[in-house]
Write an enzyme that holds these catalytic residues in place. Sequence first.
Site, PDB file in Angstrom:
ATOM      1  N   ARG A 152       2.607   8.798   5.038  1.00  0.00           N
ATOM      2  CA  ARG A 152       3.130  10.007   4.364  1.00  0.00           C
ATOM      3  C   ARG A 152       3.541  10.991   5.450  1.00  0.00           C
ATOM      4  O   ARG A 152       2.853  11.141   6.462  1.00  0.00           O
ATOM      5  CB  ARG A 152       2.070  10.635   3.461  1.00  0.00           C
ATOM      6  CG  ARG A 152       2.506  11.989   2.909  1.00  0.00           C
ATOM      7  CD  ARG A 152       1.554  12.539   1.891  1.00  0.00           C
ATOM      8  NE  ARG A 152       1.650  11.807   0.631  1.00  0.00           N
ATOM      9  CZ  ARG A 152       1.024  12.161  -0.492  1.00  0.00           C
ATOM     10  NH1 ARG A 152       0.244  13.238  -0.492  1.00  0.00           N
ATOM     11  NH2 ARG A 152       1.162  11.455  -1.586  1.00  0.00           N
ATOM     12  N   LYS A 161       2.472  15.642  20.852  1.00  0.00           N
ATOM     13  CA  LYS A 161       2.841  15.704  22.287  1.00  0.00           C
ATOM     14  C   LYS A 161       4.306  15.328  22.485  1.00  0.00           C
ATOM     15  O   LYS A 161       4.744  15.118  23.616  1.00  0.00           O
ATOM     16  CB  LYS A 161       1.956  14.738  23.088  1.00  0.00           C
ATOM     17  CG  LYS A 161       0.471  15.003  22.994  1.00  0.00           C
ATOM     18  CD  LYS A 161      -0.298  13.912  23.749  1.00  0.00           C
ATOM     19  CE  LYS A 161      -1.791  14.061  23.565  1.00  0.00           C
ATOM     20  NZ  LYS A 161      -2.525  12.896  24.109  1.00  0.00           N
ATOM     21  N   HIS A 175       8.427   8.911  -3.666  1.00  0.00           N
ATOM     22  CA  HIS A 175       7.021   8.495  -3.668  1.00  0.00           C
ATOM     23  C   HIS A 175       6.988   7.218  -4.514  1.00  0.00           C
ATOM     24  O   HIS A 175       6.523   7.219  -5.649  1.00  0.00           O
ATOM     25  CB  HIS A 175       6.175   9.614  -4.291  1.00  0.00           C
ATOM     26  CG  HIS A 175       4.695   9.503  -4.054  1.00  0.00           C
ATOM     27  ND1 HIS A 175       4.081   8.335  -3.644  1.00  0.00           N
ATOM     28  CD2 HIS A 175       3.711  10.426  -4.181  1.00  0.00           C
ATOM     29  CE1 HIS A 175       2.782   8.554  -3.540  1.00  0.00           C
ATOM     30  NE2 HIS A 175       2.524   9.816  -3.842  1.00  0.00           N
ATOM     31  N   ARG A 232      -5.443  11.303  -3.368  1.00  0.00           N
ATOM     32  CA  ARG A 232      -5.295  10.043  -4.115  1.00  0.00           C
ATOM     33  C   ARG A 232      -4.591   8.946  -3.336  1.00  0.00           C
ATOM     34  O   ARG A 232      -5.054   7.808  -3.273  1.00  0.00           O
ATOM     35  CB  ARG A 232      -4.464  10.260  -5.400  1.00  0.00           C
ATOM     36  CG  ARG A 232      -5.232  10.703  -6.590  1.00  0.00           C
ATOM     37  CD  ARG A 232      -4.382  11.662  -7.371  1.00  0.00           C
ATOM     38  NE  ARG A 232      -4.205  12.850  -6.576  1.00  0.00           N
ATOM     39  CZ  ARG A 232      -5.078  13.862  -6.559  1.00  0.00           C
ATOM     40  NH1 ARG A 232      -6.103  13.844  -7.338  1.00  0.00           N
ATOM     41  NH2 ARG A 232      -4.908  14.909  -5.763  1.00  0.00           N
ATOM     42  N   THR A 233      -3.425   9.274  -2.796  1.00  0.00           N
ATOM     43  CA  THR A 233      -2.596   8.219  -2.209  1.00  0.00           C
ATOM     44  C   THR A 233      -3.300   7.625  -0.996  1.00  0.00           C
ATOM     45  O   THR A 233      -3.395   6.398  -0.851  1.00  0.00           O
ATOM     46  CB  THR A 233      -1.208   8.786  -1.836  1.00  0.00           C
ATOM     47  OG1 THR A 233      -0.720   9.526  -2.953  1.00  0.00           O
ATOM     48  CG2 THR A 233      -0.241   7.683  -1.493  1.00  0.00           C
TER      49      THR A 233
HETATM   50  N1   CP Z   1      -0.272  11.953  -6.530  1.00  0.00           N
HETATM   51  C1   CP Z   1      -0.438  12.159  -5.212  1.00  0.00           C
HETATM   52  O1   CP Z   1       0.423  11.827  -4.384  1.00  0.00           O
HETATM   53  O2   CP Z   1      -1.611  12.738  -4.896  1.00  0.00           O
HETATM   54  P1   CP Z   1      -2.123  13.070  -3.411  1.00  0.00           P
HETATM   55  O3   CP Z   1      -1.212  14.137  -2.862  1.00  0.00           O
HETATM   56  O4   CP Z   1      -3.535  13.516  -3.567  1.00  0.00           O
HETATM   57  O5   CP Z   1      -1.988  11.804  -2.608  1.00  0.00           O
END
Ligand code: CP
Length: 335
Positions: A107, A86, A135, A57-58
Amino acid sequence: MEFTGSHILSIAQFQRADIERVFQVADTMEPYALRRKVTRVLEGAILGNMFFEASTRTRVSFGSAFNLLGGEVRETTGFKTSAISKGESLFDTARVLSGYSDVICMRHPEAGSVAEFAEGSRVPVINGGDGANEHPTQALLDLYTIRKELAGRGRDIDNLRIAMIGDLKHGRTVHSLCKLLCLFSNIQLILVSPPELAMPESIVEALCAAGHKVQISEDLTESIVSVDIAYSTRIQEERFESKEEADQYRGRFRLNQSIYTQYCEPNTVIMHPLPRDSRACANELDNDLNLNPNLAIFRQADNGVLVRMALFALVLNVADQVDAHARDVIWHTGR
Ligand code: CP
């Protein structure tokens, strides 16, 4: 806060007026997200989408949001295909990638890593999840969803009653959402988890300091009786030493239609940041809830595009120019 040119690293950066601004801009993005209109306001701009940990999603909604504003997306996923494998530092990686991008989303499995990366970046960096820490964009889309779901019932975010259920120790989405709720008034939270996976004490203290009523529980059915929102989360296996350790907790809190009908108020909204773990050993939100109109999990995921479009528009200072670069969609959208 000054959005233009800012990194978005933590919910701690936001005041209540900033949240309202994000939501107001997110509302204006709906015609574009629903493919009624196209805008080219970010034509020529490049998003660097750096995901060093699994995501559906993110990662894709950040990319889609940027594309929907007319920009281009360059991605790297995982460590193996990055020069970090590396030995390159986050600072050097950021310094280089920020020369190729106008904004970067990232991320990473380590808490604090996105902030470290941002120190080397010459362009705004948006945190797409740093380990078990935060998040922030998920919390914003969660709160945007809560506001939308409750609006039709004459309710607002103030006075919200919410149960957060599952792995509250490692769940970065609930950490950020709790911090966000500290900006609002008179929230009642029931934190449902095994004691070993309890919400970090510092977050509980912040909620209490904000004047909110916090109840700790290990009992799912008792906890969902009088809430507006039942927010379920997955056991975050990737944060445990082993699969076996995570297995001890999986499947502890299962919500299905029968439990919902027996214990929840008729309009309780069911949320989950997703992915939900649908394996038989977990099944925290049963598929038999899919036809329940109060299951908001897919509306929640859709709202991620609106909120992320809003953040791009604000950080790159084009929020007031989106419509000036718009035209109608001319293809069949099926929507
Ligand atoms: N909600 C969320 O962070 O989903 P993903 O891990 O799929 O990005």
